[in-house]
Scaffold this motif. Structure first.
Motif, short mmCIF file in Angstrom:
data_model
loop_
_atom_site.label_atom_id
_atom_site.label_comp_id
_atom_site.label_asym_id
_atom_site.label_seq_id
_atom_site.Cartn_x
_atom_site.Cartn_y
_atom_site.Cartn_z
N ALA A 240 -12.20 -6.71 11.14
CA ALA A 240 -10.91 -6.09 10.79
C ALA A 240 -11.13 -5.30 9.51
O ALA A 240 -10.74 -4.25 9.40
CB ALA A 240 -9.84 -7.36 10.29
N PHE A 241 -12.08 -5.87 8.49
CA PHE A 241 -12.32 -5.11 7.18
C PHE A 241 -13.24 -3.95 7.83
O PHE A 241 -12.97 -2.76 7.40
CB PHE A 241 -13.39 -5.73 6.36
CG PHE A 241 -12.54 -6.83 5.59
CD1 PHE A 241 -11.52 -6.10 4.72
CD2 PHE A 241 -12.61 -8.07 5.43
CE1 PHE A 241 -10.85 -6.74 3.51
CE2 PHE A 241 -11.66 -8.74 4.46
CZ PHE A 241 -11.17 -8.28 3.74
N TYR A 244 -11.02 -1.03 9.39
CA TYR A 244 -10.43 -0.42 8.16
C TYR A 244 -11.21 0.63 7.44
O TYR A 244 -10.83 1.72 7.10
CB TYR A 244 -9.93 -1.51 7.02
CG TYR A 244 -8.85 -0.69 6.17
CD1 TYR A 244 -7.70 -0.43 6.60
CD2 TYR A 244 -9.25 -0.49 4.90
CE1 TYR A 244 -6.72 0.31 5.58
CE2 TYR A 244 -8.21 0.06 3.76
CZ TYR A 244 -7.11 0.41 4.15
OH TYR A 244 -6.23 0.98 3.34
N SER A 308 2.30 -9.86 4.00
CA SER A 308 1.30 -9.27 5.02
C SER A 308 2.07 -8.48 5.86
O SER A 308 1.52 -7.82 6.75
CB SER A 308 0.56 -10.13 5.89
OG SER A 308 1.40 -10.97 6.54
N LEU A 432 -5.61 -6.28 4.54
CA LEU A 432 -6.86 -6.13 4.29
C LEU A 432 -7.84 -5.19 3.77
O LEU A 432 -8.40 -4.50 4.62
CB LEU A 432 -7.84 -7.02 5.66
CG LEU A 432 -7.23 -8.30 6.10
CD1 LEU A 432 -7.74 -8.60 7.41
CD2 LEU A 432 -7.64 -9.43 4.94
N THR A 445 -7.35 -7.91 -1.88
CA THR A 445 -6.36 -7.90 -1.19
C THR A 445 -5.10 -8.86 -1.59
O THR A 445 -3.87 -8.47 -1.29
CB THR A 445 -6.91 -8.83 0.44
OG1 THR A 445 -7.32 -9.88 0.09
CG2 THR A 445 -7.88 -7.77 0.88
N ASN A 495 -4.60 -5.12 10.69
CA ASN A 495 -4.89 -5.14 9.42
C ASN A 495 -3.45 -4.26 8.90
O ASN A 495 -3.57 -3.06 9.32
CB ASN A 495 -6.03 -4.60 8.99
CG ASN A 495 -6.54 -4.35 7.65
OD1 ASN A 495 -5.44 -4.27 6.71
ND2 ASN A 495 -7.52 -3.88 7.34
#
Length: 567
Positions: A240-241, A244, A308, A432, A445, A495
């Motif tokens: 996921a990071f 992004y 979130s 994230l 985060t 994310n």
């Protein structure tokens, strides 16, 4: 009062600790020297101090009587001081061994660490990582002082120009204050946002480990401040990071300085629209995955930590599912709370609403099973004023209709039976962010989510920033126990971070944070967040699309009352 008179300064000074004890020592000694008796008995290493309500480094001299709260690695501020200092130590060791390559501190790792990458050469081998770690430990053994010096911003920019640090130059050019503090270890000078430990000798607990084409800088967690825990594999979180990071590359924005430059060049609208389009693409892709599995997976579980954007995400997902020919029914997990007489209590005797045992799991599983079997039934509605369930809507799902169940326990294996789990599709949503101040100064985060919550709490609930900050530590504890351990159970991660969001949140959060009173426990945190937000050039909230995740926090969402009809 006849006993009041002028007097000479005594050679000794007293500091008064928050536990009621008083320490006495030479006037002008540093707070670290005066706190040495405390440090000797403290189970967590001392790394800073709050002096008369303001956070300081241990090298701060004390010339007048003061109230002092020691800050250790078991405290949030202490953990930040240690990790920031450790990052600089890594940077110095890496630069000495690989002067032609660049080190990037990319993002956090859930088991206690930062994911780091190298550019300008191939990833470090296991042997090269051992050399870096050995050099770090050599510097720890030498106990080299962290020399901090305040200088004009123009002088700092000149230093970074000499080293070609474009991201740091971009950041400094937008600084409104005339001076900035740079730190030094030997010949290495850099900017690090926040305070440092006095010297490298404090940095005894760390490790380096190869990881996914980069490596992990490992450090202790707050609950065990002198232990580096084993690394836990989090492939979905890392993925996921990375996704992004790819989004930021498409935007041409890989640091806050680059974001500010883009805003000044009039690119705000472009950044917002592309960021939102990337969100929409991902939500649409998740909806397609659910549609492909809808014959056997009719229960969509959505979980994630506070702020979130789960609510807006679930509604945007419902819209995308409708476009796929699926009609989801949103079942609210909050309606399955136990009555107050059955709610469990925590160790302090307070009601624990964060635990999964505060839910009527048997009732939830019974209702889910019957709904998916096509039965008509009356759902409960929880009355929070009276702390009890009441009769709710009567529902019968249409053939093939999905259920969306959103809540913090959505990925906990205890929530639903194995039979229901086999019919589920699980989504983890969180903010994230991988947009950092520069290559060595990461953005937490957690900070992004806290700033989101500050703005939302003030607008929707009338809470002050003091109240939100005071509750945040309890929220974080709940997340660590009830949410983060299960994040890798997800089929997919969403994310919710947006590259531009802190520029929008800044003008809304700053007035709230400035109202936090000096001398309160929350003042230190408010001041830290204000200092952080100063790096972002503002964007007006009216620029944010009406269906954006960010609208959940700044207001004006056209999805606020959205509901799929027809169940």
């Amino acid at each position: 009062m006849s006993d009041v008179r002028f007097a000479e300064k005594t050679p000794l000074i007293q500091i008064h600790l928050t536990d009621g004890r008083t320490l006495e020592g030479p006037r002008g000694a540093t707070v670290g020297e005066l706190l040495r008796p405390f440090a000797d008995e403290s189970p967590a290493p001392l790394v800073g101090a709050v002096i008369n309500g303001e956070l300081h480094e241990l090298t701060k001299p004390i010339d007048l009587e003061a109230r002092v709260q020691p800050v250790t690695m078991a405290d949030a501020d202490g953990a930040r001081i240690y990790r920031r200092s450790l990052t600089f130590l890594l940077e110095v060791a890496f630069s000495d061994l690989f002067p032609d390559a660049s080190l990037f501190i990319d993002h956090s790792l859930s088991s206690g660490g930062y994911y780091c990458s190298v550019r300008g050469r191939e990833p470090l081998t296991a042997g090269e990582l051992q050399r870096v770690e050995a050099e770090m430990r050599r510097l720890v053994g030498l106990d080299v002082p962290f020399g901090g010096r305040e200088m004009p911003v123009a002088e700092a920019i000149t230093q970074f120009e000499a080293s070609g640090a474009t991201d740091k130059i971009q950041l400094m050019r937008r600084r409104r204050k005339p001076a900035i503090t740079l730190y030094r270890i030997g010949r290495h000078v850099d900017y690090h946002h926040g305070f440092m430990v006095p010297s490298t000798g404090y940095l005894k607990w760390f490790g380096l480990l190869e990881l996914n084409g980069g490596f992990a800088l490992r450090f202790p967690r707050r609950h065990a401040p002198t232990t580096v825990a084993p690394m836990v594999d989090n492939p979905q979180l890392v993925g996921a990071f990375r996704q992004y990071g790819n989004w930021l590359q498409r935007l041409g924005i890989q640091s806050v300085g680059a974001l500010d430059d883009a805003i000044l060049r009039g690119r705000s609208r472009e950044i917002i629209l592309v960021s939102e389009a990337l969100h929409e693409q991902h939500i649409a892709a998740i909806a397609r995955q659910i549609a492909e599995r809808s014959a056997r997976a009719r229960l969509v579980l959505i979980s994630g930590p506070s702020s979130s954007g789960k609510t807006t995400f679930s509604r945007r997902l419902a819209v995308q599912l409708l476009s796929q020919g699926l009609s989801p029914f949103a079942l609210e997990l909050d309606n399955y709370f136990l009555g107050r007489d059955r709610t469990p209590k925590d160790a302090s005797g307070q009601y624990d609403f964060e635990t999964i045992d505060a839910l009527d799991l048997a009732q939830l599983n019974d209702h889910l099973g019957r709904l998916l079997a096509g039965e008509e039934m009356q759902l409960p509605r929880f009355n929070f004023h009276l702390s009890r369930q009441e009769p709710g809507d009567t529902i019968r799902l249409r053939p093939g209709q999905l259920i969306i169940l959103e809540g913090i326990h959505g990925l906990n294996p205890r929530l639903i039976s194995a039979e229901l789990a086999a019919q589920s599709f699980k989504v983890y949503a969180s903010a994230l962010t991988q947009l950092n101040l520069d290559r060595h100064n990461r953005i937490s985060t957690t900070d992004t989510r806290l700033i989101r919550r500050l703005v939302r709490d003030a607008r929707e609930r009338g809470y002050s920033a003091t109240q939100t900050i005071a509750r945040w530590e309890s929220v974080r504890r709940g997340e660590k126990h009830h949410i983060f351990p299960y994040q890798e159970n997800a089929d997919v991660m969403f994310n919710s971070a947006l590259a531009y969001e802190l520029s929008v949140l800044r003008p809304l959060a700053e007035p709230l944070l400035r109202q936090v009173e000096h001398g309160t426990p929350e003042f230190v945190e408010a001041r830290r967040l204000l200092s952080f937000l100063e790096w972002f050039l503002p964007i007006e909230a009216r620029e944010v699309p009406d269906n954006s995740i960010l609208r959940e926090f700044v207001g004006g969402s056209n999805l606020k009352d959205f509901k799929v009809w027809g169940a």
